[in-house]
Design an enzyme around this catalytic site. Structure first.
Site, short mmCIF file in Angstrom:
data_model
loop_
_atom_site.label_atom_id
_atom_site.label_comp_id
_atom_site.label_asym_id
_atom_site.label_seq_id
_atom_site.Cartn_x
_atom_site.Cartn_y
_atom_site.Cartn_z
N HIS A 147 0.62 -1.27 -0.02
CA HIS A 147 0.07 -0.11 0.06
C HIS A 147 0.90 1.31 0.00
CE1 HIS A 147 -4.26 -1.06 0.36
NE2 HIS A 147 -3.88 -2.30 0.94
N LYS A 184 -9.38 13.96 4.00
CA LYS A 184 -8.44 12.92 4.07
C LYS A 184 -7.72 13.18 5.14
CE LYS A 184 -6.91 13.94 0.12
NZ LYS A 184 -6.76 12.72 -0.90
N ARG A 185 -6.78 12.00 5.67
CA ARG A 185 -6.06 12.10 6.80
C ARG A 185 -5.05 12.95 6.61
NH1 ARG A 185 -6.11 8.43 11.44
NH2 ARG A 185 -3.83 8.75 11.46
N LYS A 233 0.12 14.66 1.74
CA LYS A 233 -1.26 15.06 1.10
C LYS A 233 -1.36 16.47 1.09
CE LYS A 233 -3.41 10.69 3.14
NZ LYS A 233 -4.26 10.18 1.85
N THR A 276 -8.54 6.47 -2.71
CA THR A 276 -9.77 6.09 -3.00
C THR A 276 -10.92 7.27 -2.70
OG1 THR A 276 -9.92 5.38 -0.72
CG2 THR A 276 -9.59 3.89 -2.35
N LYS A 283 -14.49 8.49 -5.07
CA LYS A 283 -15.80 8.91 -4.45
C LYS A 283 -16.21 10.20 -4.91
CE LYS A 283 -14.06 6.64 -0.27
NZ LYS A 283 -13.37 6.87 1.06
C1 LIG Z 1 -12.30 7.05 1.54
C2 LIG Z 1 -11.88 7.71 2.67
C3 LIG Z 1 -10.37 7.75 2.99
C4 LIG Z 1 -9.43 7.64 2.00
O1 LIG Z 1 -9.21 8.98 1.50
P1 LIG Z 1 -8.02 9.29 0.56
O2 LIG Z 1 -8.50 10.99 -0.09
O3 LIG Z 1 -7.87 8.26 -0.51
O4 LIG Z 1 -6.88 9.53 1.48
C5 LIG Z 1 -10.11 8.39 4.32
N1 LIG Z 1 -10.96 8.17 5.36
C6 LIG Z 1 -12.43 8.09 5.08
C7 LIG Z 1 -13.43 8.21 6.27
C8 LIG Z 1 -12.77 7.56 3.82
O5 LIG Z 1 -14.10 7.39 3.44
#
Ligand SMILES: *Cc1c(COP(=O)(O)O)cnc(C)c1O
Length: 812
Positions: free
Chosen positions: A353, A541-542, A547, A649, A653
């Site tokens: 990953h 995101k985190r 990022k 991911t 979305k």
């Molecule tokens: C999809 C998702 C992530 C991953 O987000 P990235 O933008 O790909 O880092 C992290 N936390 C939650 C709650 C998510 O639904």
């Protein structure tokens, strides 16, 4: 049990009367949630048992997805959706005076994961069940999930997430399936009938008790299992007298239960904790024992295991399944080393990953040797044999051996063990896999080229579109029928409407409605008024350096400066929305959260700009918050330093919900770009080969950008000198130095100009409503390819080689 609204209403009312335990008029939303979810759990019981029965009868090959994280979120709404009773239940409840949306809010969000990796595991379970594949999750039932984030005075404060406090309606405790897991002790070698036998003595015994959660596939017939393990002591304290031993026992009990107490709140930084190692072995050992028990009932020989069982490890966290399987096959099933190795390496497959070096798991040899003595012996033997192969493969290049060795001095390299002990290694996006095989894992690729493959991540369109954005889902179905729900790639069918002004207006109206909803949510939660007609620019995101939330907020400071200097500047109103948790030990990340709040405070209060610019930080980013916010986004910020984000991911979305991506050519953004082209997203920044080239030669000179770009200099100085963003003693010199002293390791300054330019293109494009809507529809149309149904189909056929019984899915 119920097939229409009336039979649902009747059954629900019967349950209400028999289970409420108080007068009907006193029923709260919370009671309704409990009764409804319990009813659904019971309702699926029959199909759950039947699915298991069928697997057994047909002896189908099953995959077990081992993951330290399952970020499943709430289940009620999704279960109703997958059972195809969502609308019926919504209407039924409404007639009885309840609002399903309020009821859904009563469910705690199961946060047994940190971010993308854990959410991927949850999306995969949904796709496995919906595609009717025999595939189950294997994880830990943490008592406390990922911390709950509170913002106090602009700072992140972490509260424990005691998600089980009010019980979990979805799980079933299976006392009949518990197993024993052993730690510590010493290994004795005994000679018996001329053979050496290994026996561990003086070990500490822990009981692993599974809690099963049904994973309901779309259509409701096919139900797999998520098995979550809980650690319990083997000792019954009630049977002990209150002697001096009692307190020792109490300590023992505490230490055992701590194994399944906390999820480690960190998905990229390595935690060198004994407890984390215990958790990993606990999962591997318990999970394997239960798999082998099920396999044992088939009456086959152990060498047939790979024909009936596939074990997949989600990153290296469950790598100990490899030596644990070897241990069981050799010590308990009396196989030879060679036989056991053949079985193991035909059973286990591994997903990588990340290439971030700080996230590559390494364990101290002495810790593993003490906690898991027999396992360590096996790892040592695997390594000795592997190094033997290397010596004969590369007799002229001895320097290769320490690079590929599993044991490197006092360290155990889990990724190396995972590669050597599995038959498939995959990256999670095309670019990431390319970086793995050309750089990070090149030596392993040269040795085992057939082992490596790519499986681009995906998301379940059932949760992220059908459930999160029902109006958009309905619009798609009205246009092209409902086949896309089982065949998400057919969403491409809406492409022909991308220039249809009626269709454009309808997608726009849906987005507007979603934005209105978020505007009221923000007002209610934070008391901030945002303009629902502004561009919603979302970065959730985190929180992590790569990022680049810092780049985003610095750019917002620049926009503020620009508007202050030139009040008549013609800019479309923009609302910047952030949501992010920072690992509790990651202090710079927490300082970025503070900076976002200081900037938000200043911008939102300033009458000169606050009609055009707003900044909002949403507390406690989680799956349920993501489901609310993503359907309302116009712009999706996917701005990682190229080469650093393995896939992402979140990006998928947003795309599926019609947001346009403002991003770098990193992770799966590259594949989005290949599908929809330059015109339908806003790309900027250095590309991964350029970044990797810089890294190879020690980075670039951040000082140059600082000196030459006045916009950059202005915002950086605002971090350290008294300014609009830097008063009341809030000096962000730590953030300033994090950039300058590392020579800007995440290329924030280097990419700044290009990022600012991309924002201008966003502004320009948004002015042309037709053009914007057309791009949005193109994004939605192409997002079906990122459904985890497509991803799982590839895993199932190319890696796990599973059979699917029904050829055609629930023909609708
Ligand atoms: C999809 C998702 C992530 C991953 O987000 P990235 O933008 O790909 O880092 C992290 N936390 C939650 C709650 C998510 O639904």
């Amino acid at each position: 049990m119920f097939t229409n609204k009336d039979s649902f209403k009747q059954l629900f009312q019967e349950n209400l009367i028999s289970k409420l335990g108080k007068p009907m008029k006193e029923a709260q939303n919370e009671d309704i949630y409990k009764i409804l979810s319990n009813m659904i759990r019971e309702y699926v019981g029959k199909n759950w048992a039947q699915t298991n029965e069928r697997y057994k009868e047909n002896q189908e090959k099953q995959v077990y997805y081992f993951s330290m994280e399952f970020l499943i979120g709430r289940l009620l709404g999704n279960n109703l959706l997958n059972l195809d009773v969502l609308e019926l239940v919504r209407e039924g409840l409404q007639e009885l005076g309840w609002d399903l949306e309020d009821i859904e809010e009563e469910e705690v969000d199961a946060g047994l994961g940190n971010g993308g990796l854990g959410r991927l595991a949850a999306c995969f379970l949904d796709s496995l069940a919906s595609l009717q594949y025999p595939g189950h999750g294997c994880g830990i039932r943490y008592k406390y999930g990922l911390f709950e984030q509170k913002i106090i005075d602009g700072n992140q404060v972490e509260l424990p997430d005691f998600w089980l406090q009010k019980g979990n309606e979805w799980e079933v405790r299976r006392d009949d399936k518990k197993v024993e897991v052993r730690f510590w002790g010493n290994v004795e070698v005994i000679k018996k009938d001329g053979e050496f036998i290994f026996e561990t003595r003086n070990y500490e015994s822990v009981t692993a008790v599974p809690y099963d959660v049904p994973v309901i596939g779309y259509g409701g017939e096919h139900i797999n299992t998520l098995r979550l393990w809980s650690a319990e002591s083997t000792m019954d304290l009630t049977k002990l007298s209150r002697t001096h031993n009692y307190y020792n026992s109490l300590n023992y009990k505490r230490s055992v239960e701590s194994i399944s107490e906390f999820l480690y709140p960190d998905d990229t930084l390595y935690e060198g904790k004994l407890l984390r190692l215990k958790q990993q072995y606990f999962l591997c050992s318990a999970g394997l024992q239960s798999i082998l028990r099920t396999f044992g009932k088939l009456g086959l020989t152990m060498d047939q295991l790979p024909t009936k069982v596939a074990i997949h490890i989600n990153d290296t966290h469950p790598t100990l399944v490899i030596p644990e399987l070897m241990r069981i096959l050799i010590d308990e099933k009396e196989m030879t080393w060679e036989q056991a190795w053949e079985v193991t390496t035909r059973t286990v497959s591994y997903t990588n990953h990340t290439t971030l070096s700080e996230a590559l798991e390494k364990w101290s040899v002495s810790m593993v040797r003490q906690l898991l003595p027999r396992i360590y012996m096996i790892i040592e033997e695997i390594n000795t044999r592997f190094c033997g192969i290397l010596m004969s493969e590369y007799p002229e290049q001895p320097e290769i051996i320490p690079q590929m060795s599993i044991i490197d001095g006092q360290q155990l390299k889990m990724a190396n063990l995972a590669i050597v002990g599995s038959y498939s290694v995959n990256g999670v996006a095309a670019l990431h896999t390319e970086i793995l095989i050309k750089r990070e894992m090149k030596l392993f690729y040269d040795l085992y080229p057939n082992r490596f493959n790519n499986k681009t991540n995906g998301i379940t369109h059932r949760r992220w579109l059908l459930h999160a954005n029902p109006a958009l889902a309905k619009l798609i179905s009205d246009a092209i029928g409902t086949r896309w729900i089982d065949h998400p790639q057919e969403m491409l069918g809406i492409m022909k409407y991308s220039e249809d002004s009626g269709f454009q207006d309808r997608t726009r109206a849906i987005k507007q409605h979603n934005k209105m909803k978020i505007a009221s949510y923000v007002l209610e939660k934070q008391g901030i008024i945002i303009d629902p007609y502004s561009i919603f620019d979302v970065h959730v995101k985190r929180l992590h350096g790569y990022k680049r939330q810092l780049m985003n907020i610095l750019h917002i400071m620049h926009l503020y400066n620009e508007m202050k200097a030139n009040p008549s500047l013609d800019r479309i109103p923009r609302t910047f929305i952030f949501g992010a948790k920072a690992a509790p030990s990651y202090s710079l990340a927490k300082r970025v959260i503070k900076l976002i709040h200081v900037v938000a405070d200043q911008v939102n209060r300033d009458k000169d700009v606050n009609e055009k610019l707003k900044v909002v930080f949403l507390e406690n980013y989680s799956v349920s918050l993501a489901e609310k916010i993503i359907p309302s986004a116009d712009v999706s910020e996917q701005i990682s330093t190229a080469s650093k984000e393995a896939s992402g991911t979140g990006n998928m979305k947003f795309m599926m919900n019609g947001a346009l991506t403002l991003g770098t050519l990193d992770g799966a953004n590259v594949e989005m770009h290949n599908m929809i082209g330059e015109d339908n997203m806003f790309l900027f920044g250095l590309q991964s080969d350029e970044i990797l080239h810089y890294y190879q030669y020690g980075g670039y000179v951040a000082e140059d950008v600082y000196r030459n770009d006045p916009r950059v200099r202005e915002v950086l100085e605002q971090l350290v000198k008294p300014s609009d963003f830097c008063h009341h003693g809030h000096v962000f010199d730590d953030l300033f130095h994090s950039i300058m002293s590392t020579n800007d390791e995440y290329f924030v300054l280097k990419d700044f100009a290009s990022y600012a330019d991309a924002h201008l293109r966003v502004d320009l494009s948004y002015r042309n409503t037709k053009e914007w809507q057309q791009k949005s529809i193109m994004n939605i149309a192409h997002s079906g390819k990122f459904s985890s149904d497509c991803t799982i189909t590839k895993y199932a056929t190319e890696i796990w080689r599973l059979q699917r019984k029904q050829a055609e899915l629930h023909a609708k």
